[in-house]
Design an enzyme around this catalytic site. Structure first.
Site, PDB file in Angstrom:
ATOM      1  N   ARG A   9       4.821 -13.234   9.527  1.00 16.44           N
ATOM      2  CA  ARG A   9       5.502 -11.979   9.249  1.00 16.44           C
ATOM      3  C   ARG A   9       6.817 -11.936  10.014  1.00 16.44           C
ATOM      4  NH1 ARG A   9       2.022  -8.105   9.241  1.00 16.44           N
ATOM      5  NH2 ARG A   9       3.395  -6.371   9.650  1.00 16.44           N
TER       6      ARG A   9
ATOM      7  N   GLU B 258       0.874  -1.162   0.000  1.00 17.41           N
ATOM      8  CA  GLU B 258       0.000   0.000   0.000  1.00 17.41           C
ATOM      9  C   GLU B 258       0.915   1.216   0.000  1.00 17.41           C
ATOM     10  OE1 GLU B 258      -2.759  -0.261   3.272  1.00 17.41           O
ATOM     11  OE2 GLU B 258      -3.690   1.627   2.657  1.00 17.41           O
TER      12      GLU B 258
ATOM     13  N   LYS C  63       4.310   0.671   9.930  1.00 18.88           N
ATOM     14  CA  LYS C  63       4.516   1.910   9.172  1.00 18.88           C
ATOM     15  C   LYS C  63       4.040   3.119   9.971  1.00 18.88           C
ATOM     16  CE  LYS C  63       3.010   0.064   5.093  1.00 18.88           C
ATOM     17  NZ  LYS C  63       2.379   0.040   3.785  1.00 18.88           N
TER      18      LYS C  63
HETATM   19  P1  ATP Z   1       0.868  -1.381   7.702  1.00 17.16           P
HETATM   20  O1  ATP Z   1      -0.250  -2.247   8.182  1.00 17.16           O
HETATM   21  O2  ATP Z   1       1.829  -0.942   8.761  1.00 17.16           O
HETATM   22  O3  ATP Z   1       0.435  -0.301   6.773  1.00 17.16           O
HETATM   23  P2  ATP Z   1       1.402  -3.543   5.972  1.00 17.16           P
HETATM   24  O4  ATP Z   1       2.171  -4.603   6.561  1.00 17.16           O
HETATM   25  O5  ATP Z   1      -0.041  -3.778   5.830  1.00 17.16           O
HETATM   26  O6  ATP Z   1       1.759  -2.294   6.809  1.00 17.16           O
HETATM   27  P3  ATP Z   1       1.568  -3.355   3.122  1.00 17.16           P
HETATM   28  O7  ATP Z   1       2.081  -2.246   2.313  1.00 17.16           O
HETATM   29  O8  ATP Z   1       0.133  -3.644   3.024  1.00 17.16           O
HETATM   30  O9  ATP Z   1       1.975  -3.036   4.609  1.00 17.16           O
HETATM   31  O10 ATP Z   1       2.437  -4.644   2.905  1.00 17.16           O
HETATM   32  C1  ATP Z   1       2.811  -5.140   1.649  1.00 17.16           C
HETATM   33  C2  ATP Z   1       3.167  -6.574   1.776  1.00 17.16           C
HETATM   34  O11 ATP Z   1       4.254  -6.735   2.682  1.00 17.16           O
HETATM   35  C3  ATP Z   1       2.017  -7.382   2.319  1.00 17.16           C
HETATM   36  O12 ATP Z   1       1.835  -8.498   1.475  1.00 17.16           O
HETATM   37  C4  ATP Z   1       2.453  -7.782   3.690  1.00 17.16           C
HETATM   38  O13 ATP Z   1       1.973  -9.043   3.999  1.00 17.16           O
HETATM   39  C5  ATP Z   1       3.975  -7.754   3.601  1.00 17.16           C
HETATM   40  N1  ATP Z   1       4.552  -7.429   4.900  1.00 17.16           N
HETATM   41  C6  ATP Z   1       4.355  -6.318   5.617  1.00 17.16           C
HETATM   42  N2  ATP Z   1       5.005  -6.382   6.793  1.00 17.16           N
HETATM   43  C7  ATP Z   1       5.644  -7.566   6.820  1.00 17.16           C
HETATM   44  C8  ATP Z   1       6.481  -8.234   7.769  1.00 17.16           C
HETATM   45  N3  ATP Z   1       6.801  -7.687   8.952  1.00 17.16           N
HETATM   46  N4  ATP Z   1       6.968  -9.451   7.444  1.00 17.16           N
HETATM   47  C9  ATP Z   1       6.667 -10.003   6.268  1.00 17.16           C
HETATM   48  N5  ATP Z   1       5.872  -9.441   5.346  1.00 17.16           N
HETATM   49  C10 ATP Z   1       5.362  -8.238   5.605  1.00 17.16           C
HETATM   50 MG    MG Z   2      -1.640  -3.405   4.664  1.00 22.27          MG
END
Ligand code: ATP
Ligand code: MG
Length: 610
Positions: A302, A67, A312
């Site tokens: 994760r 995102e 984030k």
């Molecule tokens: P936030 O909820 O803080 O905005 P997010 O994890 O939802 O962050 P996205 O941009 O939606 O962020 O994530 C993109 C991809 O990265 C998703 O497929 C997510 O599963 C993966 N991802 C995010 N954080 C992690 C993590 N700590 N370990 C592994 N994969 C991750």
């Molecule tokens: Mg997300």
């Protein structure tokens, strides 16, 4: 021919890649031909679009769907290495897709930095002459069309209960939900109302479109989840064209299906959404809107890394409150931060490979990340000597032995593991900078560096200690000078003749200590930024803890150091091992030839000999 361990296209049979549950799933699908009959229309699209294309040249399609509401961090790096790595290893494609269906939080600044970070990590979304770089907001038209189809097929309805009523009627884990009074509306009524939603006839929040599934389902996500909401917000891609936006849980499966993703890999918190993912894609395939077989979702744990936060929102807070200098502060776990700290893409890929993928959450020790860096840099990084806390060493018999003002040429390997990298030139002389901690008036037990002659309690005399100045000569300590405040200002020593490194008989005099140095006559002054972990708590935000309370006040210490002359030529982003001290990088923002600035990436694992 045997394949190289870092070859470009490792195959399923590659003995260097440890297997994991995702590899097994993919290998099984490839063996069964699960996706072998899919067609690919050359770009994302509905069933008709793909049907007119040839068989999909990609045996598997994965995606990384960030995102664009922040900078990528080390957790994303795990997901990037996983998805792009699987696509590469099985001869497929990984799409980079901006999941930009939420109009409120997104920004093109983030889009650019994400593109840059994925590329820097060493991956590409180009395949078969196409850049597989997509944005989910381009699919709004299809998503709306799919919503009308669901309404017409009796699978969705417009609910006009208040938010409170909806919440109360959802039930909870122990209690089934209650049907909305709007649930029995006819498809025609629902279609008319949905169009009014779309046309801006209803206020924000006045109605939602819900999937019609089962209000008594034990999985709360299946109790008629909302799929569209009214929200008058300007979208960075579609502007004011829409006043209704799809919910993430509705949009995501559709994005995957339009792009012909085969294996949709996400983190564990989406496990409970999988039944809806499958339900939705089955309905739309039934209706002929999407090609079958549909993508499947698989979940992995994760990344949780000790001493690091990966939310984030919380990272944004550190930036916005000025706790760090920006998203690329070298203490930030963002990809831009790690890069500026001196991490290599190769080290991050190795880290991702070492931690593997599992189906249960755990914490990875930060040392695993640092270890991956050391293991990749050891073989490649140029060596250099740097004195971080300098005090002057004066060789009191230099003039008598070598002549006043003379300098002695010495040389050192650029990298001891790789003679092909050649030698670096150093000049030894009467005055050298050494580390303040390499001298003691009275040596503690086990201290083998510089100390002057000692007299023991029983009156026996012990001579001043001898050490080797690395790549130079052996010297014997004779004393030191302190200022009025007792601060050490000079260390004095005498050169031991015929001990120059690399000359015959140089090792005749045995010493237990070897220290590093920089000639006063040729030292390059530099700012060196010594970074420590940003948090002192190994799990700074676990269990809702206030992560700001464990911010490490000493996470950045800046020193004025002296560097050996070869470092005058360093360019931004160039990495070195400063002997004894660790790995350092010329700061990509601030380093200039006239004003060198280095960041400590990580210390060396082993502490130097006593
Ligand atoms: P936030 O909820 O803080 O905005 P997010 O994890 O939802 O962050 P996205 O941009 O939606 O962020 O994530 C993109 C991809 O990265 C998703 O497929 C997510 O599963 C993966 N991802 C995010 N954080 C992690 C993590 N700590 N370990 C592994 N994969 C991750
Ligand atoms: Mg997300």
């Amino acid at each position: 021919m045997s394949s190289a361990p870092h070859g470009p296209a490792a195959t399923a049979a590659d003995p260097h890649k440890p297997s994991n549950f995702l590899r097994q799933i993919i290998e099984n699908d490839l063996a069964q031909g699960t996706y072998a009959e899919r067609h690919w229309g050359g770009s994302p699209g509905d069933a008709a679009h793909h049907a007119q294309g040839p068989l999909d040249p990609a045996p598997v399609r994965l995606r990384f769907p960030p995102e664009p509401n922040g900078y990528l961090h080390v957790g994303h790096a795990k997901s990037i290495c996983l998805n792009f790595g699987l696509a590469r290893d099985y001869g497929g494609v990984c799409h980079l897709r901006f999941d930009d269906t939420n109009p409120e939080k997104e920004d093109t600044e983030y889009v650019d930095s994400i593109i840059d970070s994925v590329r820097w990590l060493g991956f590409s979304w180009d395949a078969d002459g196409t850049a597989h770089l997509y944005q989910a907001s381009d699919y709004f038209d299809f998503m709306y069309r799919a919503a009308e189809y669901l309404v017409q097929a009796g699978h969705a309805y417009v609910d006009e209960q208040s938010a409170d009523e909806m919440r109360a009627n959802r039930g909870d884990f122990g209690k089934p939900g209650t049907d909305s009074p709007f649930r029995t509306r006819t498809p025609d009524e629902n279609l008319a109302r949905l169009r009014e939603m779309r046309d801006g006839k209803l206020a924000d929040g006045a109605a939602v479109l819900r999937a019609k599934i089962d209000m008594a389902s034990p999985n709360i996500n299946m109790r008629d989840p909302a799929i569209y909401r009214i929200r008058r917000a300007t979208h960075h891609n579609t502007g004011d064209r829409w006043c209704i936006y799809p919910m993430y849980t509705y949009a995501h499966p559709i994005e995957d299906a339009l792009e012909q993703i085969t294996h949709s890999v996400c983190t564990l918190e989406f496990e409970d959404q999988r039944p809806f993912y499958d339900w939705l894609l089955e309905r739309l395939a039934e209706g002929g809107l999407l090609q079958a077989p549909p993508p499947r979702q698989y979940e992995f744990a994760r990344l949780n890394l000790t001493y690091v936060i990966t939310s984030k929102r919380k990272l944004a807070q550190l930036v916005n409150e000025g706790r760090v200098s920006g998203w690329d502060d070298p203490r930030m776990p963002t990809i831009v931060g790690l890069r500026r700290r001196g991490y290599t893409a190769e080290a991050i890929q190795l880290f991702a490979e070492r931690i593997g993928v599992t189906k249960s959450d755990s914490w990875i020790d930060y040392s695993t990340l640092e270890g991956s860096l050391r293991d990749t840099l050891d073989a490649t990084a140029e060596r250099a000597m740097a004195v971080l806390d300098p005090v002057k060493l004066v060789i009191t018999n230099w003039d008598a032995l070598h002549g006043a003002g003379t300098l002695d040429d010495c040389s050192a390997p650029v990298n001891p593991h790789d003679p092909a990298q050649g030698k670096r030139a150093l000049r030894f002389g009467k005055e050298l900078w050494i580390e303040r901690t390499d001298y003691e008036d009275v040596p503690p037990k086990g201290f083998f560096r510089l100390y002057p002659p000692q007299t023991a309690a029983d009156g026996t005399a012990k001579p001043g200690n001898r050490v080797r100045l690395k790549y130079g000569h052996v010297v014997q300590c004779t004393g030191a000078v302190r200022d009025a405040d007792g601060r050490l200002t000079e260390v004095h020593a005498e050169l031991v003749p015929d001990t120059k490194s690399g000359t015959p008989g140089a090792d005749a005099i045995k010493v237990k200590g070897v220290i590093t140095w920089v000639g006063v006559h040729e030292a390059v002054p530099a700012e060196v930024r010594l970074y420590e972990r940003l948090f002192s708590d190994p799990q700074p935000d676990a269990g809702g803890k206030d992560f700001l309370s464990s911010l490490n006040p000493d996470s950045l210490r800046t020193v004025q150091a002296y560097l050996e002359p070869s470092l005058a030529q360093a360019t931004p982003d160039q990495r070195f091992q400063f002997e004894r001290h660790g790995y350092f990088v010329a700061d990509r923002r601030d380093h200039q030839a006239t004003r060198p600035v280095f960041n400590r990436t990580t210390s060396l694992k082993d502490s130097w000999g006593k």
